[in-house]
Every structure is written in structure tokens, then in C-alpha cells.
Design a protein around this motif. Structure first.
Motif, PDB file in Angstrom:
ATOM      1  N   THR A 150       4.639  -3.779   0.401  1.00 16.78           N
ATOM      2  CA  THR A 150       5.170  -4.509  -0.751  1.00 16.78           C
ATOM      3  C   THR A 150       4.048  -5.135  -1.555  1.00 16.78           C
ATOM      4  OG1 THR A 150       7.198  -4.995   0.482  1.00 16.78           O
ATOM      5  CG2 THR A 150       6.736  -6.359  -1.452  1.00 16.78           C
ATOM      6  N   GLY A 200       2.218  -2.534  -3.433  1.00 12.32           N
ATOM      7  CA  GLY A 200       2.978  -2.100  -4.596  1.00 12.32           C
ATOM      8  C   GLY A 200       2.839  -3.062  -5.760  1.00 12.32           C
ATOM      9  N   GLU A 219      -0.561  -2.609  -7.299  1.00  8.64           N
ATOM     10  CA  GLU A 219      -0.574  -1.381  -8.100  1.00  8.64           C
ATOM     11  C   GLU A 219       0.144  -1.594  -9.430  1.00  8.64           C
ATOM     12  OE1 GLU A 219       1.184   1.379  -5.404  1.00  8.64           O
ATOM     13  OE2 GLU A 219      -0.685   1.717  -4.275  1.00  8.64           O
ATOM     14  N   ARG A 220       1.202  -2.385  -9.425  1.00 10.79           N
ATOM     15  CA  ARG A 220       1.875  -2.721 -10.690  1.00 10.79           C
ATOM     16  C   ARG A 220       0.921  -3.458 -11.628  1.00 10.79           C
ATOM     17  NH1 ARG A 220       6.642  -3.540  -7.329  1.00 10.79           N
ATOM     18  NH2 ARG A 220       8.411  -2.368  -8.186  1.00 10.79           N
TER      19      ARG A 220
END
Length: 448
Positions: free
Chosen positions: A427, A430, A433-434
Motif C-alpha cells: 500500500t 502504491g 508510485e502515485r
């Protein structure tokens, strides 16, 4: 001994002192004339409570590894500079005593730092030693709260300086002041050392003033009816152990220049540009355009504060809730407006904001914090050696989520720190990466 012989004897003793001994005596006289801090600042109070809530784990401990390369470094001279730095700055000679009336700071006339000498064959061993020292619990009542390792490297032109110190008496700006002292040219005058007690007294007086009350009211309005906390992989309960992990990321210089250019087009700073990127990433992650983040301010607005060692760092909320069309320009303008409005009240201690508890843990209002750290952008040398610093992952998390951005000559490095009791690594990765994708997107769109 007659009365007339006392001044002559004293003069003779003073004349026999070495320059270093005279400097120590002058420092001691100045220290005795200074006011003493009587109570904790609001920031120190929060750190004190967090230290005990987390069982003394190094959640609020500075852990920096400094690599010195390219020239032979005299470690004995570094040790002398560090000891002199401690003598001049009362925060580093402070411990904290529990009394019937509460916790009070105690400033000692002498409290040498814990100085260790060793050798480190590589970065891995240096980092491991620094982390080990950080995890050794601090005795806040006995001190010292500063631990320094001076280590020889694998060759004559490489050395290590490991700095581990509790945030109660030190912050990022203080670390820069320490590096300034270590890099000061021989024979140059020691810079002014403004006592932390002066800052504490001035902050308390300002907070009780009309301006202080108006600033607190501004912040209370900013965080009224806050958005829901960000989603987690596991339910929030009471206070956590604050075990943490980090996901690191980097962005090339072209992207960094694109963000800065996009900000300049809107008459904004690079900070506002990167804050707009963080907003886009957290909006996507949380599913709401109303995003409440914490942000750090240096707390160095008052005269003399730039020369003060101690915990002056201030954690304040930044409320981002009107992205316009969602494009880069609209987000940057909104981030600029919020930042400028907040700067007018940035000296208000964040702990004094009257707001309902939003999340459990050590900070009732904030679950995510954005850090933009450009203090170390310039090149430094110590005794001719090049300085490279690393803020080490101690395996703890100060907040549920902390997103840190460090601009440099070759681009941007950063990390996302997360509470492993709440989030899985996937999580956190992620979300990082966003953030990277949002930065790349903003840079591309700004170039059109």
C-alpha cells in the motif's frame, strides 16, 4: 591574604589561562547571566508525551550519518568542535526532570556529549551503528541527549560522523548549525549562540498575546469539520508501537525543474509546486479532494532564532480542498494561497490549535505529513573533505504516513514512511508510485 592582594592574584590566574580556558570562562559567565527555561514549550511537551507513550522508542530521535571524503580529517579537532558547540548551546546541556508540578527543563553548567571513537569499513556498518545508538533508550532525566560517533573510514581520506540526538533538544536546523561549526575555518570567530530559553520565553509571551490568540483562532477555523482520516489496511485503535517502514523513490532533474517551472509560472515557490503534487497523490489515494496534511516550518522567524539550537520546529496543518479543474496550474495556485495565508500565522505552536481529536496516537489532528527539506541543497566541506549526509531509517514511524521530498542538484530523492501497524508495504509503495506519477504528469503538462 589581604583584600588588596585578591585582585592581583585573580589577575595572575586569569593571565595564566590558555585561550581555550578563557573562552570556556567567558561562556560560563554568559550562561550564569542567562534566564533559565522554566517550562516545556508546547512542542517539547508533545515530544515528552510521545517518548513515554511509545516506551522510549526512537520515534522522535535525529539519526544522521555524515560521510567525509576526499581529504584526511582530524577527528580530535572534530571532537573539540563538538564539545565547544555543546558548551555554547544550552539546549544540548539540558535534561528533563519530573516534579510534583510537572516536567521542567534543567540546564547544566557542564554536560558533555557522549563521544565514541571507532572505525567503520563501509556505509552499512556506519548506518548500523547509528541505528543501534538511536535504539538505545535515552534517559531524559540524566542525559546527555547527544551521542556522536567519530569513525575512521577504510582509507585515510574517508571518515564518518554519526549524530544521534533526541528531538527535545535538537531539530533539522540545529543539525545544520552543527555542520556549520564543524566546517568553520580555523581562527575564525565563533558565531553567536542564542539560548533556547530566550526562544521559549518569547514564544510563551507571544502565544498569550492578542496576536497569538488570533493566530490560534485562524488555525482552529482551518481545521474545523476536517475530512475523514485516510484509509488504512488495518483499523486504527489506540496508541501504536509506531513500528515503521520506508519506501524510497527518486525523480530525475528534468522532472524537478518542470515542477519548479510550473510553480514559477503561478508566482509560487517550489514548495507550493511539490505540495500540489502531494495533494494530487493523496486525493487519489483517499478518494477526496479535501486533504488535510501536516507540514513543518522552521520556527525561526524571531530575531536570533536562526542562531538557536533546540527544538524550534513547528508542525502545522495545511488544508487543501479546492483543486479547481484539477490541473497543475489550479492546484499550484490553491497551494500557494493556502501556504501564504498560513505563513502569516506560522509562529503559532501547532500544539495549541483547538481541534477535536481526529486520529488516535501521538498527534490527534494529523495522520499524514508532507516534508519539503531543502536545507542541505548546498555543497559543504569540513577540513577540506566533502560532506554527504543521510537521514537514516530507524524502523519507526512518527506519523501514520510521512512523505518527504529532498531536492538536490541531480534531481529529487524522497521516501514515504509508514506505520506498519496500519499499512502494508504494498500500500505504501502504491502511494509513493502515485506521487511519482503525479510529479511526472505535472512536469509534462507544465512544459506544454
Amino acid at each position: 591574604m589581604t583584600g588588596s592582594s585578591v585582585p592581583a592574584e585573580l589577575a595572575a590566574r586569569l593571565a595564566a589561562l590558555t585561550p581555550e580556558q578563557r573562552a570556556r570562562l567567558r561562556d560560563r559567565v554568559r550562561q550564569e547571566r542567562r534566564p533559565r527555561q522554566r517550562v516545556l514549550t508546547p512542542g517539547q511537551r508533545r515530544l515528552w508525551e510521545a517518548h513515554h507513550t511509545t516506551g522510549g522508542r526512537p520515534v522522535d530521535v535525529v539519526c544522521q550519518a555524515v560521510r567525509l571524503t576526499g581529504a584526511r580529517v582530524d577527528l580530535d579537532l572534530l571532537a573539540e568542535r563538538i564539545e565547544g558547540f555543546v558548551r555554547r548551546h544550552e539546549a544540548l546541556r539540558t535534561t528533563f526532570e519530573e516534579t510534583a508540578d510537572g516536567v521542567r527543563p534543567v540546564v547544566h553548567a557542564e554536560l558533555p556529549p557522549r563521544l565514541l571513537r571507532t572505525s567503520c569499513p563501509d556505509a552499512e556498518e556506519a548506518y548500523a551503528l547509528a541505528r543501534e545508538l538511536a535504539h538505545e533508550a535515552f534517559d531524559l532525566a540524566a542525559g546527555p541527549l547527544l551521542r556522536v560517533v567519530l569513525a575512521e573510514g577504510p582509507s585515510g581520506d574517508e571518515a564518518w560522523l554519526l549524530v544521534v540526538v533526541h528531538n527535545l533538544v535538537f531539530d533539522a536546523w540545529s543539525f545544520e548549525l552543527l555542520l556549520d561549526e564543524l566546517g568553520r575555518a580555523p581562527g575564525t570567530a565563533e558565531p553567536e549562540a542564542v539560548p533556547f530559553s530566550r526562544f521559549a520565553e518569547e514564544q510563551a509571551a507571544w502565544s498569550a498575546s492578542e496576536a497569538g490568540r488570533a493566530a490560534a483562532a485562524y488555525w482552529a477555523a482551518e481545521v474545523a469539520d476536517p475530512p475523514a482520516p485516510l484509509p488504512t489496511d488495518r483499523p486504527r485503535g489506540g496508541a501504536t508501537r509506531r513500528d515503521g517502514g520506508r519506501v524510497e523513490f527518486s525523480l530525475p532533474a528534468a522532472v524537478a525543474k518542470g515542477i519548479t517551472a510550473a510553480a514559477q509560472q503561478e508566482a509560487a515557490t517550489a514548495y507550493a509546486g511539490w505540495l500540489a503534487v502531494a495533494w494530487a497523490a493523496f486525493e487519489e489515494f483517499g478518494g477526496s479532494s479535501d486533504v488535510l496534511l501536516g507540514t513543518f516550518t522552521a520556527g525561526r522567524d524571531r530575531p536570533g532564532a536562526e542562531a538557536t539550537v533546540g527544538y524550534l520546529l513547528n508542525v502545522l496543518p495545511v488544508r487543501l480542498r479546492d483543486p479547481g479543474d484539477g490541473g497543475p496550474a489550479a492546484r499550484i495556485r490553491a497551494a500557494r494561497a493556502v501556504s501564504r495565508a498560513g505563513l502569516r500565522h506560522a509562529v503559532c505552536p501547532g500544539e495549541l490549535i483547538d481541534a477535536p481529536r481526529r486520529v488516535p496516537g501521538t498527534h490527534p489532528l494529523l495522520d499524514a505529513v508532507f516534508v519539503f527539506d531543502n536545507l542541505g541543497e548546498g555543497t559543504r566541506t569540513v577540513q577540506g573533505a566533502e560532506v554527504t549526509t543521510a537521514d537514516l531509517d530507524k524502523g519507526v514511524a512518527r506519523y501514520d504516513l510521512t512523505l518527504a521530498v529532498h531536492p538536490g542538484a541531480d534531481g529529487v530523492s524522497g521516501w514515504l514512511e509508514y506505520d506498519t501497524g496500519l499499512y502494508d508495504e504494498a500500500t505504501a509503495r502504491g502511494l509513493a508510485e502515485r506521487f511519482v506519477a503525479a510529479a511526472e504528469r505535472m512536469s509534462r503538462e507544465a512544459a506544454r
